[in-house]
Design a protein around this motif. Structure first.
Motif, PDB file in Angstrom:
ATOM      1  N   GLY A   1       0.810  -1.206   0.000  1.00  0.00           N
ATOM      2  CA  GLY A   1       0.000   0.000   0.000  1.00  0.00           C
ATOM      3  C   GLY A   1       0.846   1.260   0.000  1.00  0.00           C
ATOM      4  O   GLY A   1       0.536   2.244  -0.691  1.00  0.00           O
ATOM      5  N   LEU A   2       1.913   1.240   0.778  1.00  0.00           N
ATOM      6  CA  LEU A   2       2.859   2.358   0.801  1.00  0.00           C
ATOM      7  C   LEU A   2       3.437   2.592  -0.588  1.00  0.00           C
ATOM      8  O   LEU A   2       3.490   3.729  -1.082  1.00  0.00           O
ATOM      9  N   THR A   3       3.832   1.503  -1.242  1.00  0.00           N
ATOM     10  CA  THR A   3       4.446   1.589  -2.563  1.00  0.00           C
ATOM     11  C   THR A   3       3.492   2.186  -3.584  1.00  0.00           C
ATOM     12  O   THR A   3       3.859   3.096  -4.350  1.00  0.00           O
TER      13      THR A   3
ATOM     14  N   TYR B   1       7.218  13.738 -10.316  1.00  0.00           N
ATOM     15  CA  TYR B   1       8.610  14.199 -10.213  1.00  0.00           C
ATOM     16  C   TYR B   1       9.580  13.182 -10.828  1.00  0.00           C
ATOM     17  O   TYR B   1      10.770  13.190 -10.526  1.00  0.00           O
ATOM     18  N   ASP B   2       9.050  12.295 -11.673  1.00  0.00           N
ATOM     19  CA  ASP B   2       9.863  11.281 -12.356  1.00  0.00           C
ATOM     20  C   ASP B   2      10.561  10.337 -11.374  1.00  0.00           C
ATOM     21  O   ASP B   2      11.700   9.935 -11.592  1.00  0.00           O
ATOM     22  N   ILE B   3       9.835   9.999 -10.315  1.00  0.00           N
ATOM     23  CA  ILE B   3      10.331   9.031  -9.335  1.00  0.00           C
ATOM     24  C   ILE B   3       9.473   7.774  -9.439  1.00  0.00           C
ATOM     25  O   ILE B   3       8.253   7.839  -9.300  1.00  0.00           O
ATOM     26  N   ASN B   4      10.112   6.654  -9.704  1.00  0.00           N
ATOM     27  CA  ASN B   4       9.423   5.367  -9.794  1.00  0.00           C
ATOM     28  C   ASN B   4       9.495   4.665  -8.443  1.00  0.00           C
ATOM     29  O   ASN B   4      10.568   4.598  -7.839  1.00  0.00           O
ATOM     30  N   VAL B   5       8.367   4.124  -8.012  1.00  0.00           N
ATOM     31  CA  VAL B   5       8.317   3.399  -6.740  1.00  0.00           C
ATOM     32  C   VAL B   5       7.666   2.043  -6.996  1.00  0.00           C
ATOM     33  O   VAL B   5       6.521   1.976  -7.463  1.00  0.00           O
ATOM     34  N   ASN B   6       8.382   0.985  -6.702  1.00  0.00           N
ATOM     35  CA  ASN B   6       7.876  -0.370  -6.908  1.00  0.00           C
ATOM     36  C   ASN B   6       8.254  -1.254  -5.731  1.00  0.00           C
ATOM     37  O   ASN B   6       9.068  -0.873  -4.886  1.00  0.00           O
ATOM     38  N   ALA B   7       7.649  -2.424  -5.692  1.00  0.00           N
ATOM     39  CA  ALA B   7       7.962  -3.392  -4.638  1.00  0.00           C
ATOM     40  C   ALA B   7       8.244  -4.759  -5.253  1.00  0.00           C
ATOM     41  O   ALA B   7       7.723  -5.093  -6.316  1.00  0.00           O
ATOM     42  N   VAL B   8       9.060  -5.523  -4.557  1.00  0.00           N
ATOM     43  CA  VAL B   8       9.337  -6.907  -4.917  1.00  0.00           C
ATOM     44  C   VAL B   8       8.878  -7.778  -3.751  1.00  0.00           C
ATOM     45  O   VAL B   8       9.180  -7.482  -2.591  1.00  0.00           O
ATOM     46  N   ALA B   9       8.144  -8.831  -4.073  1.00  0.00           N
ATOM     47  CA  ALA B   9       7.621  -9.730  -3.045  1.00  0.00           C
ATOM     48  C   ALA B   9       8.182 -11.132  -3.263  1.00  0.00           C
ATOM     49  O   ALA B   9       7.612 -11.928  -4.015  1.00  0.00           O
ATOM     50  N   PRO B  10       9.310 -11.448  -2.633  1.00  0.00           N
ATOM     51  CA  PRO B  10       9.899 -12.779  -2.818  1.00  0.00           C
ATOM     52  C   PRO B  10       9.084 -13.861  -2.116  1.00  0.00           C
ATOM     53  O   PRO B  10       8.400 -13.619  -1.117  1.00  0.00           O
ATOM     54  N   GLY B  11       9.184 -15.060  -2.671  1.00  0.00           N
ATOM     55  CA  GLY B  11       8.741 -16.234  -1.944  1.00  0.00           C
ATOM     56  C   GLY B  11       9.882 -16.708  -1.055  1.00  0.00           C
ATOM     57  O   GLY B  11      10.667 -15.894  -0.554  1.00  0.00           O
ATOM     58  N   TYR B  12       9.994 -18.011  -0.889  1.00  0.00           N
ATOM     59  CA  TYR B  12      11.060 -18.555  -0.045  1.00  0.00           C
ATOM     60  C   TYR B  12      12.404 -18.368  -0.748  1.00  0.00           C
ATOM     61  O   TYR B  12      12.608 -18.820  -1.867  1.00  0.00           O
ATOM     62  N   VAL B  13      13.326 -17.690  -0.075  1.00  0.00           N
ATOM     63  CA  VAL B  13      14.668 -17.470  -0.593  1.00  0.00           C
ATOM     64  C   VAL B  13      15.655 -17.996   0.450  1.00  0.00           C
ATOM     65  O   VAL B  13      15.458 -17.808   1.657  1.00  0.00           O
ATOM     66  N   ALA B  14      16.702 -18.641  -0.023  1.00  0.00           N
ATOM     67  CA  ALA B  14      17.697 -19.220   0.886  1.00  0.00           C
ATOM     68  C   ALA B  14      18.548 -18.116   1.496  1.00  0.00           C
ATOM     69  O   ALA B  14      19.549 -17.676   0.927  1.00  0.00           O
ATOM     70  N   THR B  15      18.141 -17.625   2.652  1.00  0.00           N
ATOM     71  CA  THR B  15      18.827 -16.547   3.358  1.00  0.00           C
ATOM     72  C   THR B  15      18.942 -16.916   4.834  1.00  0.00           C
ATOM     73  O   THR B  15      18.279 -17.848   5.310  1.00  0.00           O
ATOM     74  N   PRO B  16      19.760 -16.169   5.585  1.00  0.00           N
ATOM     75  CA  PRO B  16      19.819 -16.413   7.031  1.00  0.00           C
ATOM     76  C   PRO B  16      18.453 -16.267   7.711  1.00  0.00           C
ATOM     77  O   PRO B  16      18.175 -16.956   8.700  1.00  0.00           O
ATOM     78  N   MET B  17      17.580 -15.405   7.172  1.00  0.00           N
ATOM     79  CA  MET B  17      16.264 -15.223   7.789  1.00  0.00           C
ATOM     80  C   MET B  17      15.413 -16.485   7.641  1.00  0.00           C
ATOM     81  O   MET B  17      14.764 -16.922   8.602  1.00  0.00           O
ATOM     82  N   THR B  18      15.400 -17.087   6.454  1.00  0.00           N
ATOM     83  CA  THR B  18      14.601 -18.294   6.283  1.00  0.00           C
ATOM     84  C   THR B  18      15.233 -19.476   7.012  1.00  0.00           C
ATOM     85  O   THR B  18      14.533 -20.380   7.472  1.00  0.00           O
TER      86      THR B  18
ATOM     87  N   VAL C   1       7.473   1.661 -15.354  1.00  0.00           N
ATOM     88  CA  VAL C   1       6.913   0.756 -14.346  1.00  0.00           C
ATOM     89  C   VAL C   1       6.892   1.479 -13.015  1.00  0.00           C
ATOM     90  O   VAL C   1       7.941   1.905 -12.524  1.00  0.00           O
ATOM     91  N   SER C   2       5.725   1.641 -12.425  1.00  0.00           N
ATOM     92  CA  SER C   2       5.644   2.292 -11.117  1.00  0.00           C
ATOM     93  C   SER C   2       4.363   1.862 -10.416  1.00  0.00           C
ATOM     94  O   SER C   2       3.340   1.586 -11.047  1.00  0.00           O
ATOM     95  N   GLY C   3       4.452   1.783  -9.092  1.00  0.00           N
ATOM     96  CA  GLY C   3       3.304   1.408  -8.285  1.00  0.00           C
ATOM     97  C   GLY C   3       3.008  -0.081  -8.280  1.00  0.00           C
ATOM     98  O   GLY C   3       1.953  -0.507  -7.814  1.00  0.00           O
ATOM     99  N   GLN C   4       3.944  -0.891  -8.766  1.00  0.00           N
ATOM    100  CA  GLN C   4       3.708  -2.321  -8.909  1.00  0.00           C
ATOM    101  C   GLN C   4       4.379  -3.126  -7.801  1.00  0.00           C
ATOM    102  O   GLN C   4       5.410  -2.727  -7.264  1.00  0.00           O
ATOM    103  N   THR C   5       3.784  -4.267  -7.496  1.00  0.00           N
ATOM    104  CA  THR C   5       4.422  -5.270  -6.648  1.00  0.00           C
ATOM    105  C   THR C   5       4.635  -6.510  -7.491  1.00  0.00           C
ATOM    106  O   THR C   5       3.680  -7.097  -8.005  1.00  0.00           O
TER     107      THR C   5
END
Length: 252
Positions: free
Chosen positions: A163-165, A175-192, A240-244
């Motif tokens: 919603g923020l994005t 002002y020619d600023i693009n704002v987008n989001a990426v929503a990963p699934g399971y990624v092999a990281t220290p967090m997972t 591309v802007s406003g997308q997830t």
């Protein structure tokens, strides 16, 4: 490929995982990258790897949940590097639990770190991007935004990121600023890996179980998420802007 020559990028939560991979990808394509984490020491090893590979990077310590500290950090970046072109809001934590067992402090901590910090960073960055009439902001959401058992705080925060994005894309687009989001699934990281530890499952077994339920039959890697972030941060994504964008191996 040098899509980011003469660009200055700030990546939060950059000490490891997706943040470190993103910083490396942007630097590899010519950006000067500021790796932000709680302390300089946490991010220094990632900076050393980038510099050893011929890239330009520096580590900065900042608690992104503190709006005063964030303002100072962004002002410092502009003072030392002359500009800020790209902001990747990646800092995040998990404090998983079922609703009836979740302490209020864990709810607050996750919302503060995973959502409010993005508000602080975006607000600080746009003060410089708007006069420059240029900017690329990429926020990290998650597949959990659609709902995930035991993650009511994390899911709520990551849904809020979307919603923020979308709203910032509307406000900052003129002002020619693009704002987008990426929503990963399971990624092999220290967090997972920490999630597997929390539920008492061997890390490799946990990844295998997730892979079996994913159409591509494997889990994601940080570099694969970094590649998508780099696209959205580049002029290749100028309309591309406003997308997830969900990056999850085809999972539904």
């Amino acid at each position: 490929m040098d899509r980011f020559t003469n660009r200055v990028a700030v990546v939060t939560g950059a000490a490891q995982g997706i943040g470190a991979a993103t910083a490396g990808r942007l630097a590899g394509e010519g950006a000067t990258v500021v790796l932000v984490d709680l302390t300089v020491q946490r991010a220094q090893s990632a900076v050393d790897e980038i510099v050893a590979a011929g890239g330009a990077a520096v580590a900065v310590g900042c608690d992104v949940t503190d709006p005063v500290a964030v303002d100072a950090m962004i002002d410092r970046v502009v003072a030392e590097h002359g500009r800020i072109d790209i902001l990747v809001n990646n800092a995040g934590i998990t404090r998983d639990n079922m609703l009836f067992k979740m302490p209020v402090d864990d709810w607050d901590a996750v919302l503060r770190t995973n959502l409010s910090s993005m508000f602080h960073c975006c607000r600080a960055a746009q003060r410089h991007m708007v006069p420059a009439r240029y900017g690329k902001i990429v926020n990290l959401s998650s597949r959990s935004a659609l709902g995930n058992r035991g993650q009511v705080n994390y899911a709520a925060a990551k849904a809020g990121v979307q919603g923020l994005t979308a709203t910032l894309a509307i406000e900052l687009g003129p002002y020619d600023i693009n704002v987008n989001a990426v929503a990963p699934g399971y990624v092999a990281t220290p967090m997972t890996a920490a999630v597997a530890d929390r539920i008492g499952v061997d890390r490799d077994e946990h990844r295998r179980q997730v892979a079996e339920q994913t159409p591509l039959r494997r889990v994601g890697q940080p570099a694969e998420i970094a590649a998508v972030i780099a696209f959205l941060a580049s002029d290749d994504a100028s309309y591309v802007s406003g997308q997830t964008l969900y990056v999850n191996g085809g999972a539904r």
